[in-house]
Structures are given as C-alpha cells and as structure tokens.
Design an enzyme around this catalytic site. Structure first.
Site, PDB file in Angstrom:
ATOM      1  N   SER A 114       9.788  42.617  44.871  1.00 48.74           N
ATOM      2  CA  SER A 114       9.525  43.167  43.835  1.00 48.74           C
ATOM      3  C   SER A 114      10.158  44.402  43.832  1.00 48.74           C
ATOM      4  O   SER A 114      11.328  44.717  44.076  1.00 48.74           O
ATOM      5  CB  SER A 114       7.843  43.284  43.521  1.00 48.74           C
ATOM      6  N   HIS A 127       6.497  34.765  41.692  1.00 47.96           N
ATOM      7  CA  HIS A 127       7.092  36.326  42.114  1.00 47.96           C
ATOM      8  C   HIS A 127       6.556  36.234  43.703  1.00 47.96           C
ATOM      9  O   HIS A 127       5.634  36.079  44.339  1.00 47.96           O
ATOM     10  CB  HIS A 127       6.067  37.305  41.552  1.00 47.96           C
ATOM     11  N   ASP A 185       9.028  33.333  37.597  1.00 53.76           N
ATOM     12  CA  ASP A 185       8.541  34.600  37.569  1.00 53.76           C
ATOM     13  C   ASP A 185       9.238  35.117  36.623  1.00 53.76           C
ATOM     14  O   ASP A 185      10.475  35.173  36.698  1.00 53.76           O
ATOM     15  CB  ASP A 185       9.151  35.395  39.099  1.00 53.76           C
TER      16      ASP A 185
END
Length: 502
Positions: free
Chosen positions: A183, A470, A445
């Site tokens: 991320s 994710h 995601d």
C-alpha cells in the site's frame, strides 16, 4: 496486510477510534501497517487489533533528525524499529520492511511471505516504523505546525539514514538491501529504490499507488466490478439502497426511521451537506473495506472481521426475506456492527470534526487518522469520491473530501492540487525509471487503479493477481489460497533470487 492502507471517516474510522482505547494497532500497511485504515487512504486501521499470541519482539530505537532538509536544525527524536536475526547468514541480504500510516506490528517479524523469503535466502529482517505513527513521535503534538515534518520525503530520508547507520554499525554497508512494503509503504519501497539506488538493491512494492491524484472515483468503480464478479445483481442492489437512502435524507420526517434502521447513536440531524455526506460515506465504507481486504489472511496479526467477505455481503443484499434493498443495506450495517461489537453507529460529522481537530498524541484520531488525512492534503489526494456514474454510491463528492483539508489544516483546494502535482513530478507517477522493482497488485483491490499492473521493463515487472485483494501476496500462505496467488509469491521469490545474484 502488512502495510496496507485506508479511507476516511466512516465506520472503519469510528471502529478504529473505539479500538484505540484498547491499545489497538492502527493498521499496518502491508507490512506493518496498512493503510492504506479508515483514513482517506488505505482503509484498514479499524479492523486491526493488537496481535495476540507468541509474537514477542523487542522494541528497538533509532535516533533520527527531525528535519533532514535543514542542516541548521539539530533536533532529533527516537524512531521505533524491530529486528529478526534468526535467518541471517553472513553475506546474506538485508530485508527492510517499511512502515506506513499506522503502528508497526511485530507479528510481521515472525510471519508473512517476506519471512519465508528471508528463511530461504538467509536474510536479516528489519522493520522501521513510519514517523508520526505508532510510537514514533518526532514532535510533542499533532498540531499543523508539527505535521509539517510529516511527508514521504522525510520518511525516505529516515529510511536512508537508518540504512546507512545500521549498515555501518552492523557491518552491513556492502550487503544487498531489499525494501518491502504494501500500500503506501509499497509506494515508499518503490521510491526508496528510485531515489536512493546506491542504498537499495531491489524493492517489492506491493499494492502500491504510485500515481497521486486529487479525485479517485475509480476506487468505487472497482468496488462495483468486484461486487459484480460475485453476483451481477449485487452492486445494482447496493445502488438502489443507496439511492433510496439519499432520497430519504431530503425529507426530515424520515430521520427517526433512519436513526432506528441503522442503530445510530443519536437522532439523525442533517444541518449541512457535510452531515449527509459523512453518513453516506460511513455506510458505503462497509462495502469498500470488505472489497479491499476480501478473503485475505490477516488473522495472525490480530484482525477482526476477516470472515466478512464480498460473498457474505452480496448474500445479505440478495436475501429478499430481509425486505427491500434499503432494508438489506441496513442489515449489512448491523452485521458489521455486530462483528466489531458496536452497540450503535456514530455518524455525527461534528463528533468526527472534534476528534480530527484534537492535536494531542492521546486524542481519538492520533492512531493515524489525523496524520494520514494531512498527508492526503499535502501530497497524495486519493479521495474516493462518488463523482462517477459507474459506481454504486451517492452523496460524498470531491468537495466534501477537500473541504476537510481547509477545516483541519487550513490548506486550500488549490494548495492540495498543487501539492499532488509536485508529488507526481518528484516521483514520476506511473512513469517510473529505475530497475529491480517488482509491483504486485490484485484485481479485486481498488488501489490497483493507481498502481503498476503491466511490466514497464523487464527490470520493472508487474505481477497482476486475478481474484485477490489488497496486499494478498504479503500474507502467510495457506491451503485455500488461489493457485495464481501461490504462483505470484513464487514468482516474486524467483525475481529476488535472480536480482540478488546481480
């Protein structure tokens, strides 16, 4: 997710606030954080709790400069990090896991795909917490004046200084260092290799949103497609429910019913568009969060709610015995509240404003909410608005998101837009020019829309994993993993193995 990020106000944020009082970890971006929590970022904080079990790892501290870009400023502070030497073999590489917009979780020092790689490659494992998150407090408070020292550029300099000094202290200066993150930390991993190629030999940038953008309605477009992949009618039913609620909000005589239907903590009051936007975003967040982390393997790090999947939510939305789509939408909210042990749902924008305005390290948003919102206002944007017709929600447009920058930090919309442009100019956005960086992303995601999903060059490969969410490749392997996820982890390992021979 090891460090995976986040989105703003909404149930996720509220749950986070509630959990913080119990010593909960914010979110570790795919690496130790993940964000991307309920901040306007990588929505995950709310679901991460302090890891239970035998993950005992000593807290270590490293002295950093407060401002790396001002030689006349000699102020310093202590940054938290963790180390696992159990797999290290002399001459082996050094794995540096990068922290994100939440506390660094020591559970990751014992598990996750990077630990599997380290065991095979004889690597030393280090994890550095991001400044202003977790216990890494560079300043006395979270005032706007203090937060000017919070940026990705300062964080990269923290990493560079840490790598240099640790290398000198432990005889690892000439070792091959590999940066990893998921991320926002995934972006940092890519940018660390990009900006400091003499310090970082290779990077694994998982679910990394490398392109900054003010308006990010594509997030919700991916949510639609991900729901539709489970059941074509699911996002259609969600849209009907959301549209019905928007209609009710125009009629004050419905407010008592809405209060009861969604078990609100106080009678619904809509004085401004901000009040309705906050309610609508909160309820949409139930779907947004579940889609982002669908069927991941977070239990080992203390996450609650991993059993709530796209399949579960779409099952509720398809259950005609619950009533019309609006009633089913409320049932989803009840399910999420029960999962997180919430007796009622606080959708008061004034309460949210109060919490985000608190500048104390003991404030309800100090776990990461106030800090991450500041970073979106000064670097990234990432605002997941409803400004697209190709998504299932209504009522929280870009203006609602940007207004918060002015309200909490006195940053105008024009300043936000300029800061985002500077970020892309500095890092290159999608046009990264480097080598030995791999970019894994999952098709479910929503953050993959801002990431690298096709090879840039042979030395900048993408690993696009169909059917995963994710930071999925960062979690520990399990028997029910999709075959393509297992293959992706193996492919990343083979790339590292190859690059470490160069």
């Amino acid at each position: 997710m090891p460090f995976c990020f986040l989105v703003w106000p909404s149930m996720a944020f509220q749950m986070n606030v509630l959990l913080l009082g119990k010593g909960t970890l914010f979110v570790l971006f795919c690496v130790l954080v993940a964000g991307e929590g309920r901040h306007h970022g990588f929505r995950r904080f709310s679901q991460l709790q302090e890891s239970k079990g035998s993950h005992v790892c000593e807290e270590l501290w490293f002295t950093q400069k407060l401002d790396h870009f001002n030689g006349a400023d000699s102020r310093v502070w202590k940054q938290r990090y963790f180390m696992n030497e159990s797999f290290y073999k002399p001459g082996g590489p050094v794995f540096l896991m990068i922290g994100g917009e939440g506390p660094a979780n020591p559970a990751w020092m014992q598990s996750g795909s990077w630990i599997t790689y380290a065991e095979k490659l004889g690597a030393l494992c280090l994890m550095l917490e991001h400044r202003f998150y977790g216990k890494s407090h560079p300043t006395v408070d979270l005032s706007t004046d203090s937060l000017r020292f919070l940026s990705s550029r300062q964080a990269l300099m923290d990493l560079a200084h840490f790598r240099t000094r640790m290398g000198e202290a432990r005889g690892l200066t000439n070792s091959q260092w590999v940066a990893l993150g998921g991320s926002y930390p995934g972006s940092l991993a890519a940018w660390f290799r990009l900006k400091y190629p003499h310090l970082v030999h290779a990077s694994v940038a998982t679910s990394a949103p490398v392109y900054a953008t003010l308006n990010f309605p594509e997030y919700l477009e991916v949510v639609w497609r991900s729901l539709a992949a489970e059941n074509a009618e699911c996002p259609v039913l969600v849209k009907k429910a959301s549209d019905t609620l928007v209609g009710f909000l125009k009629d004050p005589t419905t407010f008592d019913n809405i209060t009861k239907d969604f078990k609100l903590c106080s009678k619904l009051q809509i004085g401004t568009e901000m009040d309705s936007a906050y309610l609508l975003e909160t309820l949409a967040g139930n779907f947004m969060d579940v889609v982002q982390y669908n069927e991941d393997n977070r239990e080992f790090e203390g996450v609650v709610g991993g059993n709530i999947t796209i399949k579960v939510l779409c099952g509720v939305m398809a259950d005609t015995s619950l009533g019309d789509p609006y009633a089913r939408y409320a049932a989803v909210a009840h399910l999420m509240m029960d999962t997180f042990s919430l007796k009622c749902l606080d959708v008061s924008f004034s309460n949210y404003t109060r919490d985000l305005s608190n500048t104390s390290w003991h404030g309800p948003a100090a776990g990461g909410g106030r800090q991450w919102l500041y970073q979106t206002c000064t670097e990234f944007g990432f605002y997941q608005s409803t400004d697209s017709p190709n998504q299932p929600f209504s009522g929280f447009p870009l203006g609602y998101q940007v207004m918060q920058c002015a309200a909490f930090y006195n940053i105008s919309a024009e300043q936000v837009a300029e800061a985002i442009a500077q970020t892309n100019e500095y890092y290159g956005g999608y046009n990264i020019r480097s080598s030995r960086i791999v970019f894994p992303n999952g098709s479910i995601d929503p953050w993959h829309a801002l990431g690298i999903t096709q090879d840039i060059t042979a030395e900048l490969p993408a690993v696009f994993i169909k059917g995963t969410a994710h930071c999925a490749n960062m979690y520990p392997a399990r028997s029910q993993d999709l075959p393509q996820l297992s293959l992706a982890r193996e492919h990343i390992f083979l790339l590292l193995q190859q690059w470490l021979k160069q």
